[in-house]
Design a protein around this motif. Structure first.
Motif, mmCIF file in Angstrom:
data_model
loop_
_atom_site.group_PDB
_atom_site.id
_atom_site.type_symbol
_atom_site.label_atom_id
_atom_site.label_comp_id
_atom_site.label_asym_id
_atom_site.label_seq_id
_atom_site.Cartn_x
_atom_site.Cartn_y
_atom_site.Cartn_z
ATOM 1 N N ALA A 30 43.706 39.102 29.222
ATOM 2 C CA ALA A 30 42.788 40.537 28.909
ATOM 3 C C ALA A 30 42.458 40.464 27.715
ATOM 4 O O ALA A 30 42.803 40.382 26.654
ATOM 5 N N THR A 31 41.344 41.181 27.713
ATOM 6 C CA THR A 31 40.564 41.431 26.392
ATOM 7 C C THR A 31 39.734 43.040 26.382
ATOM 8 O O THR A 31 39.196 43.301 27.447
ATOM 9 N N ALA A 32 40.199 43.686 25.319
ATOM 10 C CA ALA A 32 39.501 44.985 25.113
ATOM 11 C C ALA A 32 38.197 44.856 24.676
ATOM 12 O O ALA A 32 37.895 44.150 23.132
ATOM 13 N N ARG A 33 37.045 45.163 24.913
ATOM 14 C CA ARG A 33 35.771 45.222 24.390
ATOM 15 C C ARG A 33 35.496 46.503 23.519
ATOM 16 O O ARG A 33 36.164 47.333 23.524
ATOM 17 N N PRO A 34 34.289 46.397 22.720
ATOM 18 C CA PRO A 34 34.123 47.474 21.650
ATOM 19 C C PRO A 34 33.846 48.694 22.525
ATOM 20 O O PRO A 34 34.051 49.734 21.724
ATOM 21 N N ASP A 35 33.274 48.893 23.599
ATOM 22 C CA ASP A 35 33.146 50.096 24.115
ATOM 23 C C ASP A 35 34.284 50.533 24.888
ATOM 24 O O ASP A 35 34.380 51.773 25.419
ATOM 25 N N GLY A 36 35.665 50.124 24.591
ATOM 26 C CA GLY A 36 36.841 50.592 25.092
ATOM 27 C C GLY A 36 37.234 50.122 26.481
ATOM 28 O O GLY A 36 38.411 50.291 26.927
ATOM 29 N N SER A 37 36.369 49.495 27.116
ATOM 30 C CA SER A 37 36.521 48.746 28.556
ATOM 31 C C SER A 37 37.715 47.677 28.295
ATOM 32 O O SER A 37 37.583 46.917 27.207
ATOM 33 N N VAL A 38 38.226 47.193 29.234
ATOM 34 C CA VAL A 38 39.346 46.133 29.514
ATOM 35 C C VAL A 38 38.804 45.193 30.349
ATOM 36 O O VAL A 38 38.545 45.394 31.412
ATOM 37 N N GLU A 39 38.158 43.870 30.115
ATOM 38 C CA GLU A 39 37.976 42.868 30.979
ATOM 39 C C GLU A 39 39.188 41.856 31.121
ATOM 40 O O GLU A 39 40.008 41.607 30.211
ATOM 41 N N TYR A 40 39.624 41.536 32.425
ATOM 42 C CA TYR A 40 40.850 40.742 32.668
ATOM 43 C C TYR A 40 40.624 39.905 33.620
ATOM 44 O O TYR A 40 39.799 40.142 34.604
ATOM 45 N N MET A 41 41.540 38.953 33.914
ATOM 46 C CA MET A 41 41.536 38.060 34.914
ATOM 47 C C MET A 41 42.396 38.036 36.001
ATOM 48 O O MET A 41 43.717 38.415 35.428
ATOM 49 N N TRP A 42 42.069 38.304 37.284
ATOM 50 C CA TRP A 42 43.158 38.980 38.151
ATOM 51 C C TRP A 42 43.207 37.898 39.538
ATOM 52 O O TRP A 42 42.042 37.404 39.974
ATOM 53 N N SER A 43 44.181 37.540 39.965
ATOM 54 C CA SER A 43 44.173 37.224 41.224
ATOM 55 C C SER A 43 45.618 37.325 41.937
ATOM 56 O O SER A 43 46.423 37.952 41.211
#
Length: 606
Positions: A308-321
């Motif tokens: 997971a990584t937090a983006r500058p806009d505060g959203s979080v991108e993550y790899m899920w399965s």
């Protein structure tokens, strides 16, 4: 999904092959100074390679193109260049290369450094570079190159394993993870001044010389002038984060009341942490506000979050399965972040959790059954025990094409998080010292007994299988427990522990000394007790072995030694050697290997 694994719309293409071929992407890394520029790994061409992605325009570009694939890469903080590691045919020995983000010529990234095994890389926003290296001759070294300085400058050297832990945001401080105390399983931390290599502070969790607790550098705060370092520690018997300021010496413990292991990374403003929580083979995300200690759940579906990584806009991108659903990169801002074109991987079956009483405590196992089969319905099944590598790793409720292929072919699949696995506390992970291999097999045997007594597994048709450390445990199990297994499938295994130690990369020699308490000359009885070669004459089951001829982790000579003994005995065995290192990044090669395993099982198990 049919039990034969054939796709109803295309009988010529089994679903298990489609899972391997389906395009996949990794969690994109983004540039701090240019958040719209990203780097990811994909198998879109049939080989895992690095790709540049300009989010603003949507353009994607393949960066690397090598016969055996490329997965080790990093994006510079300004987004202007891509660094990637160039080895020879998967042998993990090479140099860092650099290519412009927009495309262009590859050049050697740091002139003046000879080829080595990689031991970490950190890129500073001001152009400072820290390169960790490991060679059999030199041990571990860390070199720094600052903008305008020219030649790399050595900042650290030691015979024991060590590597780069990270640069502070202003590139004035360098964290080094090291094992100078001789325990390769538990690192200590040293922070150095980049300007002159002087020591700022040490963090060593050795307890009175009798107990080693591990530390890991999780990254400096992403703010100029902020010397706080996020650190993983084991002081309460599990992995969890704290904040350490090496300049002031202040250690800030974090009030994160969650069971199981906890990891963390910074939000871009340095005021909060994205918390990765792993418990009983499943994962989830949380946001932790440092001031006030507020912990808030980040909603993710049930299953596993592998990054997971937090983006500058505060959203979080993550790899899920999950075991049933293929991996996807999602965002808390909504939707799929990066969706590769092409056919999607067919889903598989869910995983069920089993707890079994073992000699060292309760053992956690994950079980998958063919569709339509339930406990007490359908009779005992041919069963494959897929043993994970590591050993410091664990199987989780995540999508894996290999086990799904066996389910398609009518097998139950059992995966065991034996002692030595991560995710169940430090005592569980550290339990296998000195009786290496034998302890793991005790846990696997306990789960095997459950599988038979519960009616899941046909005792005459149980296959032991695994890769890397799992391949090692497979060969060891066939000799130590010869009546328990009908067949063995070992990929890139340790087969002759003494010869493996002699030929493997230096970092793994250090790990073996830690696990077994010394070198083969110092503790020959322990190496013998833990070596599959010691028990090869007791092996009854047919054995299939696959190995990369350039493997620096489980070298080919020690596998040949084991195979020679099988041949001398006239034991039933087959060996497949391929031109790569510790596994293959080429999709068709991986499919070929699974196909050969399936064929071997069909011929010898029925």
């Amino acid at each position: 999904m049919s039990s034969s694994g054939e796709n109803s719309s295309s009988a010529a293409v089994p679903e298990w092959e489609m899972r391997f071929r389906a395009p996949r992407v990794s969690l994109p890394e983004w540039a701090e100074g240019a958040p719209e520029r990203s780097l990811f790994v994909s198998n879109a061409t049939g080989t895992y390679e690095l790709y540049a992605w300009d989010r603003a325009s949507g353009a994607q570009r393949q960066v690397t193109d090598r016969a055996n694939g490329t997965t080790d890469g990093m994006l510079s903080p300004d987004g202007e260049s891509i660094w990637w590691f160039d080895d020879s045919d998967g042998d993990e020995f090479g140099v860092w290369m650099r290519q412009p983000f927009a495309g262009g010529e590859d050049v050697v990234a740091v002139e003046g450094l000879e080829a080595s095994y990689p031991a970490g890389l950190a890129l500073g926003a001001d152009g400072t570079v820290a390169v960790g290296r490991s060679t059999d001759e030199e041990g571990s070294t860390v070199h720094v190159v600052r903008k305008g300085e020219g030649a790399p400058r050595e900042l650290y050297r030691h015979r024991e394993s060590a590597g780069v832990g990270g640069l502070s945001h202003d590139a004035s401080l360098l964290a080094v993870e090291h094992t100078e105390h001789g325990d390769a399983m538990h690192s200590s931390l040293r922070v150095l001044r980049v300007a002159d290599g002087s020591v700022v502070a040490e963090l060593d969790d050795t307890r009175d010389g009798t107990e080693e607790l591990g530390l890991e550098a999780l990254g400096f705060a992403p703010v100029d002038g902020d010397s706080r370092l996020l650190v993983g520690h084991q002081r309460r018997g599990r992995w969890e984060p704290m904040i350490w300021d090496p300049v002031t010496g202040v250690e800030t413990e974090l009030a994160i009341d969650l069971p199981g292991d906890v990891s963390a990374d910074w939000y871009p403003d340095g005021r909060a942490l994205i918390i990765g929580h792993s418990f009983e083979a499943r994962g989830e995300l949380w946001r932790y506000e440092i001031e006030g200690g507020v912990l808030e759940r980040v909603q993710t579906p049930p299953g596993s979050v592998s990054g997971a990584t937090a983006r500058p806009d505060g959203s979080v991108e993550y790899m899920w399965s999950s075991a049933a659903e293929p991996p996807v990169v999602r965002s808390t801002g909504g939707g799929v972040v990066l969706d590769p074109p092409g056919a999607k991987a067919p889903r598989s079956v869910p995983v069920e959790t089993v707890w079994v009483d073992g000699p060292g405590g309760r053992v956690h196992a994950l079980v998958q059954r063919p569709e339509g089969h339930t406990a007490g319905n359908g009779g005992p099944l041919p069963t494959i025990f897929e043993v994970h590598g590591g050993p410091t790793w664990h199987d989780s409720d995540s999508f894996v094409a290999g086990p799904a292929a066996w389910v398609d072919h009518g097998f139950a699949v059992v995966r065991v998080n034996y002692r030595g696995s991560t995710g169940y506390g430090r005592a569980w992970t550290d339990a296998l010292k000195h009786r290496v291999g034998l302890i793991e097999l005790e846990d696997i045997a306990a789960v095997r007994e459950w599988a038979v007594s519960s009616g899941l597994a046909d005792p005459e048709r149980i296959v032991l299988s695994g890769g890397s450390w799992g391949g090692y445990l497979t060969l060891l199990g066939l000799g130590v427990q010869p009546d328990a297994w009908a067949l063995g499938l070992a990929a890139v295994p340790v087969a002759d522990y003494v010869s493996a130690y002699e030929d493997e990369m230096e970092a793994l020699k250090a790990m073996d000394r830690t696990l077994l308490g010394g070198t083969p000359e110092e503790v020959p009885e322990r190496f013998a007790a833990s070596s599959p070669l010691t028990y090869v004459d007791a092996v009854k089951a047919p054995v299939y072995i696959s190995a990369g001829v350039n493997d620096p982790r489980c070298p080919i000579r020690q596998i040949d030694n084991y195979v020679d003994r099988l041949r001398e005995r006239g034991a039933v065995h087959e060996v497949y050697r391929y031109d790569a290192g510790h596994g293959s990044l080429v999709v068709e090669e991986r499919i070929k290997q699974v196909r050969l395993e399936i064929d071997f099982v069909r011929r010898h198990l029925g």
